[in-house]
Design a protein around this motif. Structure first.
Motif, PDB file in Angstrom:
ATOM      1  N   ILE A  48       0.837  -1.205   0.000  1.00 59.91           N
ATOM      2  CA  ILE A  48       0.000   0.000   0.000  1.00 59.91           C
ATOM      3  C   ILE A  48       0.868   1.250   0.000  1.00 59.91           C
ATOM      4  O   ILE A  48       0.588   2.226  -0.724  1.00 59.91           O
ATOM      5  N   GLU A  49       1.950   1.246   0.768  1.00 60.20           N
ATOM      6  CA  GLU A  49       2.848   2.397   0.810  1.00 60.20           C
ATOM      7  C   GLU A  49       3.476   2.636  -0.564  1.00 60.20           C
ATOM      8  O   GLU A  49       3.590   3.778  -1.020  1.00 60.20           O
ATOM      9  N   ARG A  50       3.900   1.563  -1.227  1.00 60.43           N
ATOM     10  CA  ARG A  50       4.495   1.719  -2.555  1.00 60.43           C
ATOM     11  C   ARG A  50       3.479   2.256  -3.557  1.00 60.43           C
ATOM     12  O   ARG A  50       3.807   3.062  -4.427  1.00 60.43           O
ATOM     13  N   CYS A  51       2.236   1.822  -3.415  1.00 64.47           N
ATOM     14  CA  CYS A  51       1.182   2.309  -4.316  1.00 64.47           C
ATOM     15  C   CYS A  51       0.928   3.802  -4.118  1.00 64.47           C
ATOM     16  O   CYS A  51       0.815   4.562  -5.091  1.00 64.47           O
ATOM     17  N   TYR A  52       0.839   4.223  -2.863  1.00 65.60           N
ATOM     18  CA  TYR A  52       0.619   5.648  -2.599  1.00 65.60           C
ATOM     19  C   TYR A  52       1.788   6.485  -3.117  1.00 65.60           C
ATOM     20  O   TYR A  52       1.590   7.562  -3.694  1.00 65.60           O
ATOM     21  N   GLU A  53       3.003   6.012  -2.895  1.00 64.22           N
ATOM     22  CA  GLU A  53       4.171   6.769  -3.341  1.00 64.22           C
ATOM     23  C   GLU A  53       4.175   6.912  -4.856  1.00 64.22           C
ATOM     24  O   GLU A  53       4.413   7.999  -5.391  1.00 64.22           O
ATOM     25  N   ALA A  54       3.896   5.831  -5.581  1.00 72.68           N
ATOM     26  CA  ALA A  54       3.860   5.907  -7.038  1.00 72.68           C
ATOM     27  C   ALA A  54       2.733   6.808  -7.521  1.00 72.68           C
ATOM     28  O   ALA A  54       2.890   7.577  -8.476  1.00 72.68           O
ATOM     29  N   ALA A  55       1.580   6.739  -6.847  1.00 68.65           N
ATOM     30  CA  ALA A  55       0.435   7.552  -7.253  1.00 68.65           C
ATOM     31  C   ALA A  55       0.717   9.035  -7.094  1.00 68.65           C
ATOM     32  O   ALA A  55       0.551   9.829  -8.028  1.00 68.65           O
ATOM     33  N   PHE A  56       1.177   9.437  -5.908  1.00 70.87           N
ATOM     34  CA  PHE A  56       1.381  10.858  -5.651  1.00 70.87           C
ATOM     35  C   PHE A  56       2.672  11.397  -6.281  1.00 70.87           C
ATOM     36  O   PHE A  56       2.887  12.608  -6.285  1.00 70.87           O
ATOM     37  N   ALA A  57       3.506  10.488  -6.817  1.00 73.13           N
ATOM     38  CA  ALA A  57       4.670  10.925  -7.590  1.00 73.13           C
ATOM     39  C   ALA A  57       4.356  10.951  -9.082  1.00 73.13           C
ATOM     40  O   ALA A  57       5.194  11.333  -9.892  1.00 73.13           O
ATOM     41  N   LEU A  58       3.121  10.524  -9.452  1.00 69.23           N
ATOM     42  CA  LEU A  58       2.698  10.422 -10.858  1.00 69.23           C
ATOM     43  C   LEU A  58       3.666   9.548 -11.660  1.00 69.23           C
ATOM     44  O   LEU A  58       3.981   9.837 -12.808  1.00 69.23           O
ATOM     45  N   ASP A  59       4.091   8.452 -11.045  1.00 68.12           N
ATOM     46  CA  ASP A  59       5.000   7.512 -11.698  1.00 68.12           C
ATOM     47  C   ASP A  59       4.152   6.457 -12.409  1.00 68.12           C
ATOM     48  O   ASP A  59       3.936   5.352 -11.910  1.00 68.12           O
ATOM     49  N   TYR A  60       3.660   6.809 -13.601  1.00 70.94           N
ATOM     50  CA  TYR A  60       2.700   5.966 -14.308  1.00 70.94           C
ATOM     51  C   TYR A  60       3.279   4.603 -14.679  1.00 70.94           C
ATOM     52  O   TYR A  60       2.588   3.583 -14.603  1.00 70.94           O
ATOM     53  N   LYS A  61       4.528   4.583 -15.101  1.00 70.81           N
ATOM     54  CA  LYS A  61       5.123   3.321 -15.525  1.00 70.81           C
ATOM     55  C   LYS A  61       5.233   2.361 -14.344  1.00 70.81           C
ATOM     56  O   LYS A  61       4.923   1.173 -14.457  1.00 70.81           O
ATOM     57  N   ARG A  62       5.680   2.875 -13.203  1.00 67.29           N
ATOM     58  CA  ARG A  62       5.776   2.033 -12.013  1.00 67.29           C
ATOM     59  C   ARG A  62       4.396   1.580 -11.571  1.00 67.29           C
ATOM     60  O   ARG A  62       4.209   0.472 -11.053  1.00 67.29           O
ATOM     61  N   TRP A  63       3.411   2.426 -11.777  1.00 64.49           N
ATOM     62  CA  TRP A  63       2.062   2.110 -11.343  1.00 64.49           C
ATOM     63  C   TRP A  63       1.505   0.893 -12.071  1.00 64.49           C
ATOM     64  O   TRP A  63       0.737   0.113 -11.498  1.00 64.49           O
ATOM     65  N   ASP A  64       1.878   0.683 -13.323  1.00 60.81           N
ATOM     66  CA  ASP A  64       1.359  -0.451 -14.081  1.00 60.81           C
ATOM     67  C   ASP A  64       1.669  -1.773 -13.395  1.00 60.81           C
ATOM     68  O   ASP A  64       0.814  -2.654 -13.291  1.00 60.81           O
ATOM     69  N   SER A  65       2.907  -1.930 -12.920  1.00 61.93           N
ATOM     70  CA  SER A  65       3.265  -3.178 -12.246  1.00 61.93           C
ATOM     71  C   SER A  65       2.634  -3.257 -10.857  1.00 61.93           C
ATOM     72  O   SER A  65       2.226  -4.334 -10.407  1.00 61.93           O
ATOM     73  N   LEU A  66       2.519  -2.116 -10.185  1.00 57.38           N
ATOM     74  CA  LEU A  66       1.916  -2.115  -8.854  1.00 57.38           C
ATOM     75  C   LEU A  66       0.432  -2.456  -8.912  1.00 57.38           C
ATOM     76  O   LEU A  66      -0.105  -3.124  -8.023  1.00 57.38           O
ATOM     77  N   ARG A  67      -0.246  -1.989  -9.954  1.00 53.95           N
ATOM     78  CA  ARG A  67      -1.665  -2.293 -10.090  1.00 53.95           C
ATOM     79  C   ARG A  67      -1.875  -3.801 -10.203  1.00 53.95           C
ATOM     80  O   ARG A  67      -2.817  -4.368  -9.645  1.00 53.95           O
ATOM     81  N   ALA A  68      -0.980  -4.466 -10.935  1.00 55.19           N
ATOM     82  CA  ALA A  68      -1.077  -5.922 -11.061  1.00 55.19           C
ATOM     83  C   ALA A  68      -0.880  -6.589  -9.700  1.00 55.19           C
ATOM     84  O   ALA A  68      -1.608  -7.526  -9.350  1.00 55.19           O
ATOM     85  N   GLU A  69       0.095  -6.104  -8.934  1.00 58.11           N
ATOM     86  CA  GLU A  69       0.312  -6.647  -7.587  1.00 58.11           C
ATOM     87  C   GLU A  69      -0.908  -6.430  -6.707  1.00 58.11           C
ATOM     88  O   GLU A  69      -1.329  -7.315  -5.958  1.00 58.11           O
ATOM     89  N   LEU A  70      -1.471  -5.232  -6.789  1.00 61.81           N
ATOM     90  CA  LEU A  70      -2.621  -4.889  -5.956  1.00 61.81           C
ATOM     91  C   LEU A  70      -3.815  -5.774  -6.296  1.00 61.81           C
ATOM     92  O   LEU A  70      -4.572  -6.181  -5.417  1.00 61.81           O
ATOM     93  N   GLY A  71      -3.947  -6.092  -7.584  1.00 60.30           N
ATOM     94  CA  GLY A  71      -5.093  -6.877  -8.025  1.00 60.30           C
ATOM     95  C   GLY A  71      -5.118  -8.299  -7.499  1.00 60.30           C
ATOM     96  O   GLY A  71      -6.187  -8.912  -7.390  1.00 60.30           O
TER      97      GLY A  71
END
Length: 381
Positions: A70-93
């Motif tokens: 969850i911490e990694r997801c928030y950090e990527a979201a509020f940093a607007l790190d879209y590329k990193r977010w793609d892999s995190l979304r898969a993990e979250l799912g």
């Protein structure tokens, strides 16, 4: 988990199961005590909350792995790190957090950068008990960026508000917000947000045909993109430079830049075909359009659904030298132009403005042309 949020989750799960308070709390606590817990007026012993959660099929364990994700997801979201977010979304799912203490975070983060718009209704219903960063995400998903700036005040918040203003064609407001974004991003050490802000400022100046100002901001953004290893942003900047040169009638400059870039996507090939058209390279333009319209050619958002029609306008002009006398051309041009104004960032419509004005003037619709120009004050045609 805060007692207020725990109470809201208990109440939600109970109502979903259509259970009464008496049915839920029998053997665990009194009805009056459960009412206070659900209303967030009283804290509760962790063992009591755990017992209520267990009866409802919820989980209370805050595992280190879930917390770290969850911490990694928030950090990527509020940093607007879209590329990193793609892999995190898969993990979250696949993390299975829907019934645990991070269910609200998972629900909000799962909607971010997805095709589903807005926050889940059940999360909206408990807005008053959300934690600050959860409320920030709720405002973000609601598209209320002005309120997000008042509540959050971060570089991310001001960038989102500024980008919205840019997409709506409000360059004055966009530039004000994005310049503030740059200051905040520098203070917060948010290099990626600073880069995105500079790109969008460059886009604002591009729409206003302020070529030198555009180049200055794109150059700063490109340096940051190369530092971050963000090849996609570097390519986007190079494409935007070429597209603006084309709008300004610098067809050879645009042609050279797009050829050097190695145009690949449908929109890159569209601009190359348009440059060829202006340079009188008809056969080359048609060959480029064949590539653009191929099913194998990538057509990224946001123009994916309209790309065939956008390319089709260039093909029509190449195949019909008398296109200004053909009503079907004008009907398609005007309908597509209005669709782009409604659905896409303003730069797409701005690029096609000269062709719209050409059509209106050919039909002596001078008043309509004048009124349209009032909506594009930066145009210098």
């Amino acid at each position: 988990m805060r007692p207020e949020l725990a109470g809201a989750l208990i109440r939600r799960a109970r109502l979903e199961k259509n259970w009464s308070q008496e049915g839920l709390c029998r053997g665990i606590c009194s009805i009056s005590w459960l009412s206070k817990i659900e209303a967030g007026r009283e804290g509760a012993d962790p063992e009591l909350v755990a017992a209520l959660f267990a009866r409802l099929g919820l989980e209370t364990d805050e595992t280190p792995e879930a917390a770290e994700l969850i911490e990694r997801c928030y950090e990527a979201a509020f940093a607007l790190d879209y590329k990193r977010w793609d892999s995190l979304r898969a993990e979250l799912g696949v993390a299975g957090l829907e019934k645990g203490p991070y269910c609200v975070d998972a629900a909000l983060l799962g909607r971010l950068f997805s095709e589903e718009k807005g926050a889940p209704d059940w999360v909206r219903a408990m807005e008053d008990v959300l934690e600050p960063r959860q409320r920030s995400l709720l405002l973000w998903l609601s598209g209320d960026f002005e309120a997000l700036c008042r509540f959050d005040g971060s570089a991310c918040a001001f960038y989102l508000y500024g980008y919205e203003a840019y997409c709506a064609g409000n360059n004055t407001l966009a530039l004000e917000l994005l310049e503030r974004t740059c200051r905040l991003a520098a203070d917060e050490g948010r290099l990626r947000i600073l880069m995105n802000a500079r790109v969008t400022i460059g886009n604002c100046y591009s729409n206003g045909m302020q070529y030198e100002a555009m180049l200055r901001h794109y150059a700063a953004a490109e340096r940051m993109a190369r530092t971050l290893g963000d090849d996609d942003t570097v390519r986007s900047i190079e494409y935007n430079r070429a597209a603006t040169a084309l709008e300004l009638g610098r067809a050879q400059e645009a042609y050279d830049a797009l050829t050097k870039l190695g145009a690949e996507s449908a929109m890159e090939l569209h601009k190359l075909a348009a440059a060829c058209e202006l340079l009188g390279r008809r056969e080359e333009a048609l060959a480029v359009l064949d590539r653009a319209e191929s099913p194998e050619t990538p057509s990224p958002e946001p123009a994916r659904s309209l790309a065939p029609r956008i390319c089709g306008l260039v093909r029509y002009r190449l195949e019909h030298p008398d296109y200004l006398e053909r009503q079907e051309y004008g009907a398609e041009l005007m309908e597509l132009f209005e669709t782009m104004r409604r659905e896409l960032p303003i730069g797409y419509a701005s690029f096609h403005l000269p062709r719209v004005l050409e059509w209106l003037r050919a039909r002596r619709m001078y008043r309509q042309a004048y009124e349209l120009l009032l909506d594009f004050p930066g145009y210098r045609g």
